[in-house]
Design a protein around this motif. Structure first.
Motif, PDB file in Angstrom:
ATOM      1  N   GLU A 279      42.248  59.082 100.791  1.00 39.75           N
ATOM      2  CA  GLU A 279      42.186  59.255  99.338  1.00 39.75           C
ATOM      3  C   GLU A 279      43.440  59.973  98.837  1.00 39.75           C
ATOM      4  O   GLU A 279      43.967  59.651  97.768  1.00 39.75           O
ATOM      5  N   LEU A 280      43.904  60.950  99.611  1.00 38.45           N
ATOM      6  CA  LEU A 280      45.129  61.657  99.231  1.00 38.45           C
ATOM      7  C   LEU A 280      46.297  60.688  99.124  1.00 38.45           C
ATOM      8  O   LEU A 280      47.021  60.681  98.115  1.00 38.45           O
ATOM      9  N   LEU A 281      46.507  59.860 100.130  1.00 41.69           N
ATOM     10  CA  LEU A 281      47.612  58.907 100.090  1.00 41.69           C
ATOM     11  C   LEU A 281      47.457  57.940  98.924  1.00 41.69           C
ATOM     12  O   LEU A 281      48.439  57.607  98.246  1.00 41.69           O
ATOM     13  N   THR A 282      46.244  57.483  98.679  1.00 41.90           N
ATOM     14  CA  THR A 282      45.991  56.569  97.555  1.00 41.90           C
ATOM     15  C   THR A 282      46.419  57.189  96.238  1.00 41.90           C
ATOM     16  O   THR A 282      47.110  56.554  95.425  1.00 41.90           O
ATOM     17  N   VAL A 283      46.026  58.438  96.010  1.00 40.12           N
ATOM     18  CA  VAL A 283      46.361  59.118  94.759  1.00 40.12           C
ATOM     19  C   VAL A 283      47.860  59.375  94.661  1.00 40.12           C
ATOM     20  O   VAL A 283      48.470  59.215  93.589  1.00 40.12           O
ATOM     21  N   LEU A 284      48.489  59.742  95.759  1.00 35.26           N
ATOM     22  CA  LEU A 284      49.941  59.975  95.749  1.00 35.26           C
ATOM     23  C   LEU A 284      50.691  58.694  95.412  1.00 35.26           C
ATOM     24  O   LEU A 284      51.657  58.714  94.622  1.00 35.26           O
ATOM     25  N   LEU A 285      50.267  57.577  95.981  1.00 33.39           N
ATOM     26  CA  LEU A 285      50.931  56.300  95.700  1.00 33.39           C
ATOM     27  C   LEU A 285      50.692  55.867  94.259  1.00 33.39           C
ATOM     28  O   LEU A 285      51.590  55.326  93.604  1.00 33.39           O
ATOM     29  N   ARG A 286      49.491  56.093  93.759  1.00 30.11           N
ATOM     30  CA  ARG A 286      49.206  55.750  92.361  1.00 30.11           C
ATOM     31  C   ARG A 286      50.016  56.637  91.417  1.00 30.11           C
ATOM     32  O   ARG A 286      50.558  56.165  90.404  1.00 30.11           O
ATOM     33  N   THR A 287      50.123  57.916  91.721  1.00 31.63           N
ATOM     34  CA  THR A 287      50.786  58.876  90.839  1.00 31.63           C
ATOM     35  C   THR A 287      52.301  58.719  90.835  1.00 31.63           C
ATOM     36  O   THR A 287      52.931  58.731  89.765  1.00 31.63           O
ATOM     37  N   TYR A 288      52.892  58.547  92.021  1.00 36.47           N
ATOM     38  CA  TYR A 288      54.345  58.583  92.122  1.00 36.47           C
ATOM     39  C   TYR A 288      55.002  57.221  92.326  1.00 36.47           C
ATOM     40  O   TYR A 288      56.194  57.069  92.050  1.00 36.47           O
ATOM     41  N   ALA A 289      54.256  56.245  92.848  1.00 32.33           N
ATOM     42  CA  ALA A 289      54.840  54.917  93.090  1.00 32.33           C
ATOM     43  C   ALA A 289      54.232  53.865  92.178  1.00 32.33           C
ATOM     44  O   ALA A 289      54.501  52.675  92.346  1.00 32.33           O
ATOM     45  N   LYS A 290      53.392  54.321  91.227  1.00 36.73           N
ATOM     46  CA  LYS A 290      52.727  53.410  90.280  1.00 36.73           C
ATOM     47  C   LYS A 290      51.945  52.312  90.998  1.00 36.73           C
ATOM     48  O   LYS A 290      51.891  51.164  90.537  1.00 36.73           O
ATOM     49  N   ALA A 291      51.367  52.663  92.153  1.00 35.37           N
ATOM     50  CA  ALA A 291      50.573  51.695  92.914  1.00 35.37           C
ATOM     51  C   ALA A 291      49.308  51.324  92.157  1.00 35.37           C
ATOM     52  O   ALA A 291      48.712  52.149  91.461  1.00 35.37           O
ATOM     53  N   VAL A 292      48.899  50.072  92.303  1.00 39.77           N
ATOM     54  CA  VAL A 292      47.624  49.593  91.770  1.00 39.77           C
ATOM     55  C   VAL A 292      46.549  49.866  92.824  1.00 39.77           C
ATOM     56  O   VAL A 292      46.787  49.711  94.018  1.00 39.77           O
ATOM     57  N   VAL A 293      45.369  50.285  92.368  1.00 42.30           N
ATOM     58  CA  VAL A 293      44.259  50.552  93.280  1.00 42.30           C
ATOM     59  C   VAL A 293      43.141  49.554  93.011  1.00 42.30           C
ATOM     60  O   VAL A 293      42.723  49.373  91.867  1.00 42.30           O
ATOM     61  N   ALA A 294      42.678  48.892  94.062  1.00 42.38           N
ATOM     62  CA  ALA A 294      41.602  47.907  93.943  1.00 42.38           C
ATOM     63  C   ALA A 294      40.482  48.265  94.909  1.00 42.38           C
ATOM     64  O   ALA A 294      40.702  48.890  95.941  1.00 42.38           O
ATOM     65  N   GLY A 295      39.255  47.862  94.550  1.00 41.66           N
ATOM     66  CA  GLY A 295      38.127  48.087  95.441  1.00 41.66           C
ATOM     67  C   GLY A 295      36.973  48.793  94.764  1.00 41.66           C
ATOM     68  O   GLY A 295      36.668  48.545  93.592  1.00 41.66           O
ATOM     69  N   GLU A 296      36.324  49.697  95.513  1.00 40.64           N
ATOM     70  CA  GLU A 296      35.170  50.435  95.015  1.00 40.64           C
ATOM     71  C   GLU A 296      35.529  51.903  94.820  1.00 40.64           C
ATOM     72  O   GLU A 296      36.592  52.353  95.240  1.00 40.64           O
TER      73      GLU A 296
END
Length: 372
Positions: A279-296
């Motif tokens: 979850e930490l990596l997911t949030v870091l990628l969303r916050t700083y790399a503008k990553a899209v998050v998909a799933g549940e």
């Protein structure tokens, strides 16, 4: 040496071991550690327990889903080498075996993906299977009854060591004129760092247009490993995130200087089992790399643990001691978990197809057309 004298020595050793590893001393150590380091100390102030089991049960009732008593050697084996002690399978909510790890006791015994588990050592409650397996000593037999087609088969599996590869799958997926790099990552143990770096190098050599990082069923692992992987994908200045504990100052994790190893768009695929460092990596990628998050919605484990030895018999307390926060002071998530940009509840190939479609629409603003 006479036999009676040998028996006396063995008896004294047993008595000594019982004294060294007494339950009373372990419980006293447990209380001492909680008082000094427990993140939610206010939940336990003034409470007394008669046993470690009673204490853990109390913490569960107070909302702590994470603090646990484990074995030091098993934790070291897991975090340092991505190895576990058990049978070597992964099953779904229906009890169907979805993964049999290569070289595992399960593979050696003949268990196959698609088998449906009926019972483990006579226990039919799926919620208790993991606990049942953990309670069996290494080298002992685990009886598992499964249904395969129309047949019911009994398996006798010798509990032992097996490896859970951090990178489970790597491939390049063609979507119309786009090349999508796919990485399925199962854990954040130390071997994951080098494995992930090599995987990125491969995908860069394939000139992919985007990365789909699949963190479904990834329960996390070491914060240091999550940070090392984040460093490969994002760069910045100052504080990336920090850990806030009840005792002592915060632990600061800063951005790494230089260029990231991967500069293309990223989609992170999560589910309700994605937790902790994942979850930490997911949030870091969303916050700083503008990553899209998909799933549940993910698990919602925004806290982390440290380990404290309870006795000389290898029992350790994995205690919640810190909260993971972004520089603005907000936790990386909350108890509800991370809310995806694209909600996907499907599993298997259907779920992956929907995640790819999300990537194409959110990143490239066009529908996906998968190619074999």
């Amino acid at each position: 040496m006479s036999i009676p004298l040998l028996l006396l020595i063995l008896l004294l050793q047993i008595v000594y071991a019982q004294e060294v590893c007494s339950k009373e001393e372990a419980l006293s150590r447990f209380k001492e550690v909680l008082t000094k380091y427990y993140l939610w100390k206010d939940r336990v102030d003034g409470v007394e327990w008669g046993s470690l089991d009673e204490a853990i049960t109390y913490l569960r009732k107070k909302g702590d889903r994470w603090t646990a008593i484990t074995k030091l050697e098993e934790d070291r084996l897991w975090y340092s080498k991505a190895k576990m002690l058990g049978v070597g399978i992964r099953w779904d909510d229906d009890g169907q075996i979805r993964r049999v790890f290569r070289g595992s006791p399960a593979e050696k015994s003949g268990l196959k993906e698609g088998d449906i588990i009926i019972s483990v050592n006579g226990v039919e409650d799926k919620e208790l299977w993991s606990q049942t397996i953990r309670s069996v000593p290494v080298g002992n037999i685990i009886n598992m009854v499964v249904k395969r087609g129309e047949n019911t088969i009994n398996f006798r599996i010798i509990k032992g060591e097996f490896t859970v590869p951090p990178i489970e799958d790597v491939r390049v997926i063609l979507l119309d004129h786009k090349r999508i790099g796919y990485i399925a990552m199962t854990n954040f143990t130390n071997p994951a760092i080098e494995d992930f770096k090599k995987t990125l190098e491969f995908l860069n050599s394939q000139k992919v247009d985007a990365l789909l990082l699949d963190l479904r069923n990834n329960g996390g692992g070491l914060i240091s490993v999550a940070k090392a992987i984040a460093d490969m994908l994002i760069r910045g200045e100052g504080v990336m995130f920090y850990l806030e504990s009840r005792s002592g100052g915060p632990s600061i994790y800063e951005f790494k200087s230089g260029e990231p190893l991967f500069k293309k768009p990223i989609l992170v695929f999560v589910n309700r089992w994605t937790a902790s460092a994942a979850e930490l990596l997911t949030v870091l990628l969303r916050t700083y790399a503008k990553a899209v998050v998909a799933g549940e919605l993910t698990v919602g484990k925004y806290v982390g643990s440290n380990m404290y030895q309870l006795d000389s018999c290898g029992n350790v307390l994995r205690l919640v001691t810190f909260e993971m926060k972004l520089p603005n002071g907000r936790s990386i998530t909350d108890d509800m978990g991370i809310l995806p940009d694209c909600v996907i509840k499907a599993n298997g190939d259907d779920g992956l197809s929907m995640a790819l479609d999300c990537l194409m629409q959110k990143v490239f603003q066009e529908p996906s057309v998968a190619q074999p």
